[in-house]
Scaffold this motif. Structure first.
Motif, PDB file in Angstrom:
ATOM      1  N   GLU A  11     -14.399   1.906  15.094  1.00  0.00           N
ATOM      2  CA  GLU A  11     -13.713   0.931  15.920  1.00  0.00           C
ATOM      3  C   GLU A  11     -12.772   0.103  15.080  1.00  0.00           C
ATOM      4  OE1 GLU A  11     -15.698  -1.526  18.632  1.00  0.00           O
ATOM      5  OE2 GLU A  11     -16.780   0.117  19.591  1.00  0.00           O
ATOM      6  N   ALA A  40     -17.276   8.274  19.183  1.00  0.00           N
ATOM      7  CA  ALA A  40     -16.578   9.323  19.930  1.00  0.00           C
ATOM      8  C   ALA A  40     -16.442  10.599  19.111  1.00  0.00           C
ATOM      9  CB  ALA A  40     -15.189   8.829  20.347  1.00  0.00           C
ATOM     10  N   TRP A  41     -16.325  10.453  17.814  1.00  0.00           N
ATOM     11  CA  TRP A  41     -16.000  11.622  16.991  1.00  0.00           C
ATOM     12  C   TRP A  41     -17.163  12.597  16.867  1.00  0.00           C
ATOM     13  CZ3 TRP A  41     -11.333  13.104  16.281  1.00  0.00           C
ATOM     14  CH2 TRP A  41     -11.033  14.127  15.339  1.00  0.00           C
ATOM     15  N   PRO A  87     -10.831   1.799  20.178  1.00  0.00           N
ATOM     16  CA  PRO A  87     -11.744   2.755  19.548  1.00  0.00           C
ATOM     17  C   PRO A  87     -10.945   3.871  18.879  1.00  0.00           C
ATOM     18  CG  PRO A  87     -11.684   3.079  21.924  1.00  0.00           C
ATOM     19  CD  PRO A  87     -10.701   2.001  21.612  1.00  0.00           C
ATOM     20  N   ASP A  90     -11.636   6.334  16.859  1.00  0.00           N
ATOM     21  CA  ASP A  90     -12.051   7.732  16.867  1.00  0.00           C
ATOM     22  C   ASP A  90     -11.987   8.334  18.266  1.00  0.00           C
ATOM     23  OD1 ASP A  90     -14.223   6.337  17.766  1.00  0.00           O
ATOM     24  OD2 ASP A  90     -15.656   7.211  16.377  1.00  0.00           O
ATOM     25  N   ALA A  91     -12.069   7.491  19.290  1.00  0.00           N
ATOM     26  CA  ALA A  91     -11.854   8.003  20.635  1.00  0.00           C
ATOM     27  C   ALA A  91     -10.388   8.432  20.787  1.00  0.00           C
ATOM     28  CB  ALA A  91     -12.223   6.945  21.670  1.00  0.00           C
ATOM     29  N   THR A 100     -15.121   6.994  25.390  1.00  0.00           N
ATOM     30  CA  THR A 100     -16.346   6.282  25.034  1.00  0.00           C
ATOM     31  C   THR A 100     -16.062   5.239  23.957  1.00  0.00           C
ATOM     32  OG1 THR A 100     -18.634   6.524  24.323  1.00  0.00           O
ATOM     33  CG2 THR A 100     -17.051   8.015  23.335  1.00  0.00           C
ATOM     34  N   ALA A 102      -8.508   9.420  18.528  1.00  0.00           N
ATOM     35  CA  ALA A 102      -8.282  10.622  17.718  1.00  0.00           C
ATOM     36  C   ALA A 102      -8.693  11.888  18.455  1.00  0.00           C
ATOM     37  CB  ALA A 102      -9.041  10.506  16.391  1.00  0.00           C
ATOM     38  N   ARG A 103      -9.500  11.729  19.515  1.00  0.00           N
ATOM     39  CA  ARG A 103      -9.908  12.922  20.278  1.00  0.00           C
ATOM     40  C   ARG A 103      -8.938  13.262  21.417  1.00  0.00           C
ATOM     41  NH1 ARG A 103     -16.177  14.350  20.318  1.00  0.00           N
ATOM     42  NH2 ARG A 103     -15.202  16.317  20.946  1.00  0.00           N
ATOM     43  N   ILE A 152     -14.354   0.731   8.183  1.00  0.00           N
ATOM     44  CA  ILE A 152     -15.540   0.943   8.997  1.00  0.00           C
ATOM     45  C   ILE A 152     -15.151   1.931  10.079  1.00  0.00           C
ATOM     46  CG2 ILE A 152     -17.216  -0.136  10.547  1.00  0.00           C
ATOM     47  CD1 ILE A 152     -17.396  -1.051   7.649  1.00  0.00           C
ATOM     48  N   PRO A 211     -15.292  12.251  25.572  1.00  0.00           N
ATOM     49  CA  PRO A 211     -15.405  11.459  24.338  1.00  0.00           C
ATOM     50  C   PRO A 211     -14.234  10.495  24.136  1.00  0.00           C
ATOM     51  CG  PRO A 211     -14.971  13.780  23.850  1.00  0.00           C
ATOM     52  CD  PRO A 211     -15.313  13.698  25.306  1.00  0.00           C
ATOM     53  N   GLU A 212     -13.061  10.862  24.651  1.00  0.00           N
ATOM     54  CA  GLU A 212     -11.913   9.984  24.412  1.00  0.00           C
ATOM     55  C   GLU A 212     -12.048   8.668  25.179  1.00  0.00           C
ATOM     56  OE1 GLU A 212     -11.931  12.726  26.126  1.00  0.00           O
ATOM     57  OE2 GLU A 212     -10.906  12.402  28.030  1.00  0.00           O
ATOM     58  N   THR A 263       1.229  -2.115  18.390  1.00  0.00           N
ATOM     59  CA  THR A 263       1.566  -3.417  17.818  1.00  0.00           C
ATOM     60  C   THR A 263       0.809  -4.553  18.483  1.00  0.00           C
ATOM     61  OG1 THR A 263       3.399  -3.528  19.345  1.00  0.00           O
ATOM     62  CG2 THR A 263       3.859  -2.675  17.142  1.00  0.00           C
ATOM     63  N   ILE A 275      -1.073   3.153  13.351  1.00  0.00           N
ATOM     64  CA  ILE A 275      -0.187   4.302  13.541  1.00  0.00           C
ATOM     65  C   ILE A 275      -0.999   5.462  14.098  1.00  0.00           C
ATOM     66  CG2 ILE A 275       1.238   6.017  12.366  1.00  0.00           C
ATOM     67  CD1 ILE A 275       1.997   3.927  10.362  1.00  0.00           C
ATOM     68  N   ARG A 329      -4.061  12.011  13.386  1.00  0.00           N
ATOM     69  CA  ARG A 329      -4.790  10.976  12.653  1.00  0.00           C
ATOM     70  C   ARG A 329      -4.453   9.606  13.226  1.00  0.00           C
ATOM     71  NH1 ARG A 329      -3.273  11.373   6.491  1.00  0.00           N
ATOM     72  NH2 ARG A 329      -4.787   9.688   6.274  1.00  0.00           N
ATOM     73  N   VAL A 336      -1.260  -3.461  12.879  1.00  0.00           N
ATOM     74  CA  VAL A 336      -0.364  -2.317  12.964  1.00  0.00           C
ATOM     75  C   VAL A 336      -1.198  -1.047  12.807  1.00  0.00           C
ATOM     76  CG1 VAL A 336       1.661  -1.156  12.043  1.00  0.00           C
ATOM     77  CG2 VAL A 336       1.533  -3.654  12.016  1.00  0.00           C
ATOM     78  N   LEU A 357      -4.208   5.788  11.754  1.00  0.00           N
ATOM     79  CA  LEU A 357      -4.242   4.988  10.521  1.00  0.00           C
ATOM     80  C   LEU A 357      -3.985   3.530  10.863  1.00  0.00           C
ATOM     81  CD1 LEU A 357      -2.225   7.687   9.666  1.00  0.00           C
ATOM     82  CD2 LEU A 357      -2.771   6.644   7.482  1.00  0.00           C
ATOM     83  N   SER A 358      -4.535   2.660  10.079  1.00  0.00           N
ATOM     84  CA  SER A 358      -4.225   1.254  10.259  1.00  0.00           C
ATOM     85  C   SER A 358      -3.519   0.730   9.022  1.00  0.00           C
ATOM     86  CB  SER A 358      -5.507   0.472  10.471  1.00  0.00           C
ATOM     87  OG  SER A 358      -5.219  -0.899  10.347  1.00  0.00           O
ATOM     88  N   ARG A 364       0.837  -1.197   0.000  1.00  0.00           N
ATOM     89  CA  ARG A 364       0.000   0.000   0.000  1.00  0.00           C
ATOM     90  C   ARG A 364       0.861   1.231   0.000  1.00  0.00           C
ATOM     91  NH1 ARG A 364      -3.787  -0.107   5.082  1.00  0.00           N
ATOM     92  NH2 ARG A 364      -4.665   1.776   4.180  1.00  0.00           N
TER      93      ARG A 364
END
Lengths: 377, 377, 377, 377
Positions: C9, D328-329, C67, C69-70, D324, C72-73, C6, D321-322, C60, C20, C79, C18, C81-82, B79
């Motif tokens: 989560e 979360a976002w 989670p 997006d959690a 939950t 990310a807050r 998705i 939120p971090e 790792t 990041i 960001r 992995v 990334l997976s 990727r």
């Protein structure tokens, strides 16, 4: 054109259109008169009728375009419906069976299937020549290659322009395959239009009406791609601009529809192939490369397109995708293209058609070996 | 531009872009070397790194465009990801706060809200003048009206062309409201461009790149509508063509997105207003008329747009919709427009902005009464 | 499942994922520490790394769901990334080649193609028997017919319920074709589940997770239709509910995607067939009838589906469409189905597979004649 | 329901429906008779009429459902059109003005606007209590919180189930705010339905008809979310299941439509608010949180929804939120919710409505302090 499918205007032609203007359930005599007066102002011939417990006017003729949504704003009118109309130019192409469009040995429609192949973009002449020879050897009968590109970003490679066109013409003549290339600007029609074998209208230009009008007047075969978000009616009306402007030889090219999905770049609408075959007489071809956006899915989609009745394919092929500056992920390796062409032949026969073949292999080989000399000279 | 959002190419600028080339889990030393060789061929500066149990190259600089999908076709690469990049021109507009674009008394952005109103299409001069006077009296600060139309069907009314432009200029001057009108063909820029106050790029022309390039060089304010099926990134890259071509005063105009639904003609994307306000500095206005396609929904959508933070509105108004040849169903009656403008003022204040007002009512009245004489002379 | 596709989560499994976590360009030591502390609280194993000029944490391993997006807050994170993950159950089905799912003589996948045919809905027993005999004679190896319907309107015919199931079982046994029928309510699994040969999950029920969980526990073959607006990942995760709940024999059925177009009811996504063949091992079949919504387009789409590599078809056939209360417009007449089955055989062979055949014609004839007696008795 | 908008069946009620069966242009006497015979078989009352140069039957009454597409398959019939019909139950709600639905102090519709707020999912009781107190203090009049979740992946957190419901009931009573929570399985209606104040039907369950039927019989207020890909007609027909099943107090909730775009999770359809206000009498509320999928866009969309005329909002709020496990976002921080509620009050007044307020601040404070004791005891 099925009336009412394009909102806003219903083209009216004398004697052949039935439009119903349904009055509100509680419309009384004054409203009836005011609607009738408005219709008279529009020089429309109407008859009053009763449908169940409802009053309606039936418009049966007139000499001008009827703006249906304007009529709907006359107080007392509830809905304007059309029951049918004079056919559009593109629909009238079905009146004499399927129309065949040819570009050299490549014939599309009326029992003939042809495959157009080549790189996304004309870059180096060596790569182009190599691809052209390979796709001809495999059975392609026309070449594709972009020189004027419509790129989403101004910082992306914009195509090689007229210099690239020189190379495309040179390779096309050397190998003996006619070519389609895209025009993107009405001014290109006068500057380079005469040098093209066939003109491609790209998806993003499908509703570039000044371009369509200029291209129509050129008189060359036109391959009209469907915009990735165009309805079928919008696509047919773009073809209507071409026919209305004087073009006879129009080939429609389905290249995928934008959806929320991401496993393919666009979703190939193969239902449109049998649908259009019932409605119009023009050839319909399919571009599985831009739809998939992934070379690994191209052969399956190409087979599906032919099984659905497509009159041809437009396939991107490149011998060194890792070295190309445009759409590398969708370029089919030549070996995979060879395999695809074997299936194409079988599928054309299975569906009662014949796959067009290029000039004889020996002639082609000769042409290509002498062209190699010419080009390397 | 968030890298990777537009597939196909990642523009690389020295020192400011981080791209990760992730190798296959089972990539061995030979593949590692071949990927490294390919990157070296592209004049890219790379560092090898280990991410968990995976090998990757991090590209940190280089002097050319990096074709991400071409790199992805190098055997051994799994990727190609980007972690960020030098900002595009359109993103850099946010660096100095909001940019204000003005057309006479109409100012968009940086705390000012302006409303552009008028008919869909310039038809008779009487109707146009009447509408212009009404919308100015209600508080509109600029006029809209189409003279070159992009019509889905070649049989539909194609706009009045240069004669209609004459009328639009005349009424604009008489009433004292500057105007936006749409250009559809790059050749119109040289023929009539200088006569326009502001140029509108219609939704169907958003990716007409030759047109964008010509219009950019004209140096006038440009109102760039979003294509009804364009992603936000595509829209911003169309604005990038304008900025890259020399335009400074660009206003983005949301006008609705095509969906399978039919209760509105297009679905107005109001989330894009606060989204763009976070990402770029250019003004963002909203056209509720084309989105709704139904005048009865226009006031609610117009209010919603202002509440969402839009820097202005583009509203179709017509005094006699039943007599217009274009988009009759969406034309707001002048009385409804009056009511809308009262809400617009309150909503601008509620969201901490100021609604632009036309020149004083008396001046306007004077201008319009003298213009009536001039026009009827 | 490709991580990140998705939102919300990222399932983490020890040692195989992995992820990041990229810090803001201006994140300093305190933010670095706070992010690290948050990750430690989540019991995640992390390594700090440098990517170009950016700091990042590489996760790792760990023993719980992450989670994304959690994370990310957390202030300082830019960001998440997976780069890859442990495969889902549905992806692991590809580890041992293609899985074959069988229902009597109907086998889907691993080189076998089977056609399921019958009416949309079980109505009168005579019509059902007539159709069943015809489709078996033409080569169908399983029967379809709805008894519990998911109808858009409560005033539409809701299906015949358990009485219709009695008829379906009776005809199925009489003719010697196993059947699929749809369940719509988790309570039906215990009440009638054991009487079914195979369970169909309809498009509208694809994300009815309580239903999926109950059906999975039943242990019968399940045909899982894709919702008309589901992404491929959502569809695969619905299959994941089935596999996770104990089902082994899952067949995925593409039935068309909703788009703004109206010439077909839904747009058949044939690109998904080769896409899924590369990603999972479960059979993929296609329902051209619901996609087209128009019987005249069904044969072309059915051929296209097989040419694209589909492991089977689900086709609606009815001898008297004008008398049916459900989906009359898409019911293929038996004569057209006969022709389609001849093509199906040729296309299976062209793509290197074998079309399943019902029990011998004479046995079938005998069965059907005796069944006629039984039923008319 | 506008007839013809839902293909397949036209519900016919005596005397109130006008359906036109248009014959083919070349239909002769025998076809006319066969169509007439088919209509007679269906017990339909018909009149023959002439529309322009075409023959048609007008169906004016009958005692059963008319399958329009079945009629269309009678040889000689070209099209079946409807000119109007008896109104559906959901349309009849408009007959007596706007219907108000109340849940404690939260009233939706008929001049009242209410805000429902709370976490996506009920997790720890401390977080839930803290959020409930904050949103009440800010002016929310009802609480939201999921206990039975519909999660795309079986490996994602599935909600806390009945234990979480215990906590939600406890906190609701302690703070003095009634609550909505989602049911996902018809079996939950009998097991826990009586414990709920209001039932939410989630977007993915909008066409879970067995669930709708059970919930309708419960007799509690129902908040019906629109599926992210449902047309308005499909949504209204889901509400029709509720009304048909006995529910009176139905609130429709727009939560965004799936499009190819990615800057928001779903595109909020605010045009549907004024559209539905013209068509039905039920309250319409908006969920900006799920539409945006990004808390930074929620206040602007919430303001836009109220400006468009929404009768209420459903907003996700979370203090941490971090921490939950779900969405979360999109969780709005409480401080931002406070600011939003001030705008909500102004916007309700601007659009001529009144924002509902919770019980007096002192009562609330008292309730919440005593509840803290109860909960910590």
């Amino acid at each position: 054109m099925v009336l009412g499918s394009i909102p806003g205007e219903i083209p009216l032609f004398t004697g052949a259109c039935v439009v119903i203007i349904l009055l509100h359930p509680d419309a009384g005599l004054p409203q009836r008169s005011s609607v009738q007066a408005a219709l008279t102002d529009l020089d429309l011939q109407v008859e009053e009728t009763r449908l169940g417990d409802r009053l309606a006017f039936v418009v049966t003729g007139g000499d001008r375009t009827l703006p249906a949504d304007a009529l709907a704003r006359i107080p007392g009118v509830e809905r304007v419906l059309s029951l049918g109309s004079t056919k559009s130019l593109v629909e009238r192409t079905a009146d004499h069976g399927e129309r065949q469009v040819s570009l050299g040995h490549a014939s599309f429609g009326a029992g003939r299937v042809a495959v157009v192949a080549g790189p996304c973009t004309v870059e180096g002449v060596d790569d182009l020549l190599a691809v052209a020879q390979r796709v001809k050897a495999a059975g392609a009968t026309a070449l594709r290659g972009g020189v004027f590109k419509t790129r989403t970003s101004p910082h992306a490679f914009q195509g090689g322009g007229e210099q690239a066109l020189d190379r495309l013409v040179e390779v096309s003549r050397a190998v003996g395959l006619p070519f389609f290339t895209e025009l993107t600007d009405p001014r290109q029609v006068s500057s380079v239009g005469e040098r093209l074998d066939g003109v491609q209208i790209g998806a993003r230009s499908m509703q570039n009406f000044p371009l369509l009008t200029e291209v129509a007047a050129l008189g060359k075969p036109v391959l009209l791609k469907r915009h990735m978000a165009a309805t079928v009616d919008e696509w047919l009306l773009a073809a209507e601009y071409l026919l209305n402007g004087g073009a006879d030889d129009v080939v429609l090219c389905e290249r995928g529809v934008r959806t929320p999905d991401r496993h393919v770049r666009s979703m190939l609408d193969l239902g449109v192939v049998p649908y259009l075959k019932r409605r119009i007489g023009l050839p319909v071809v399919v571009d599985p490369s831009h739809a998939a956006g992934d070379w690994r899915l191209v052969p399956a989609l190409a087979r599906a397109a032919l099984a659905a009745g497509a009159d041809g394919l437009l396939v991107e092929v490149h011998g060194r995708p890792e070295a190309t500056r445009c759409d590398a992920w969708q370029a089919l390796p030549p070996d995979d293209f060879d395999a695809l062409m074997r299936d194409a032949d079988a599928l054309a026969r299975l569906t009662g058609r014949t796959l067009c073949r290029p000039t004889s292999a020996s002639a082609a080989a000769k042409a290509s070996s002498s062209s190699n000399e010419a080009l390397s000279a």
